[in-house]
Design an enzyme around this catalytic site. Structure first.
Site, short mmCIF file in Angstrom:
data_model
loop_
_atom_site.label_atom_id
_atom_site.label_comp_id
_atom_site.label_asym_id
_atom_site.label_seq_id
_atom_site.Cartn_x
_atom_site.Cartn_y
_atom_site.Cartn_z
N VAL A 1 0.84 -1.17 0.01
CA VAL A 1 -0.02 0.10 -0.04
C VAL A 1 0.91 1.36 0.16
O VAL A 1 2.03 1.11 0.80
CB VAL A 1 -0.92 0.01 1.40
CG1 VAL A 1 -1.78 1.31 1.32
CG2 VAL A 1 -1.79 -1.12 1.26
N CYS A 2 0.45 2.23 -0.66
CA CYS A 2 1.07 3.62 -0.73
C CYS A 2 -0.25 4.64 -0.78
O CYS A 2 -1.34 4.16 -0.58
CB CYS A 2 1.89 3.82 -1.63
SG CYS A 2 1.36 3.97 -3.53
N ALA A 3 0.16 5.69 -1.00
CA ALA A 3 -1.01 6.88 -1.08
C ALA A 3 -1.73 6.81 -2.24
O ALA A 3 -2.99 6.99 -2.04
CB ALA A 3 -0.10 8.13 -0.94
N GLY B 1 -1.06 4.38 -5.12
CA GLY B 1 -1.00 3.26 -5.85
C GLY B 1 0.34 3.11 -6.69
O GLY B 1 0.85 2.25 -7.21
N THR C 1 -4.13 4.50 -0.07
CA THR C 1 -4.87 4.86 1.08
C THR C 1 -5.90 6.17 0.55
O THR C 1 -6.91 6.11 1.28
CB THR C 1 -4.18 5.48 2.14
OG1 THR C 1 -3.18 6.33 1.63
CG2 THR C 1 -3.24 4.21 2.64
#
Length: 191
Positions: free
Chosen positions: A65-67, A69, A93
């Site tokens: 996961v990141c902010a 994608g 996220t």
């Protein structure tokens, strides 16, 4: 190389208990709110975590996961190059919260660090404005500063990488503290 498997936020949320979630954002972004149960292993530290991630991946699915994608997709590709299959959260996220799912906010964190995208936009915009202003007041050659940032942004979009983000991630408030990374790796080893 093919694109990594993606899970949309609803799929990920329904399977959260069976997934090992690795958040590859900076510690500052992670502290600002993360998917419940996610472990923070910034993308720059994935190589160090490969043996532990490999062990966990053999026992179940890994979700990166990141902010937005982009970083998690790149991290999944790097993991795949090392024989580890992992999925990425579509939209990161941002999509998670847009679908109404809550982020976990660690206790004691009062002020979150800006997200990496926001930091990049601020720095890039500031340098462009500075280049234009100095080009008018001091010397026209300073406009090349603005042009170089524009070129860097185009390159970033085409390659889906960001050199400025990589540099910003090295700032003290975005770097992982040794204990945080060690705690994440210890958690992987226990599970």
């Amino acid at each position: 190389m093919t694109s990594p498997t993606t899970l949309d936020p609803r799929q990920a949320r329904s399977r959260l208990r069976e997934l090992t979630v690795i958040d590859v954002r900076t510690p500052g972004e992670y502290a600002g709110g993360h998917i419940p149960g996610a472990l923070n292993i910034p993308v720059d530290y994935l190589n160090r975590a490969l043996p532990d991630i490999r062990t966990v991946a053999h026992r179940g699915e890994v979700l990166v996961v990141c902010a937005s994608g982009a970083r998690s997709e790149n991290a999944c590709r790097m993991l795949a190059e090392n024989g580890i299959h992992a999925a990425t959260l579509a939209g990161g996220t941002g999509a998670w919260t847009a679908q109404g799912h809550d982020l976990h906010h660690p206790e004691g964190i009062r002020k979150a660090t800006w997200g990496m995208e926001r930091q990049v936009r601020l720095l890039a915009g500031s340098i462009v404005l500075l280049g234009l202003a100095l080009g008018e007041v001091v010397h026209p050659a300073f406009r090349l500063l603005s042009a170089s940032i524009a070129g860097g942004l185009v390159f970033s979009a085409v390659t889906n990488t960001c050199g400025m983000a990589a540099m910003l991630a090295k700032l003290p408030y975005d770097r992982p503290r040794k204990a945080d990374l060690d705690a994440a790796l210890a958690h992987l080893r226990r599970n």
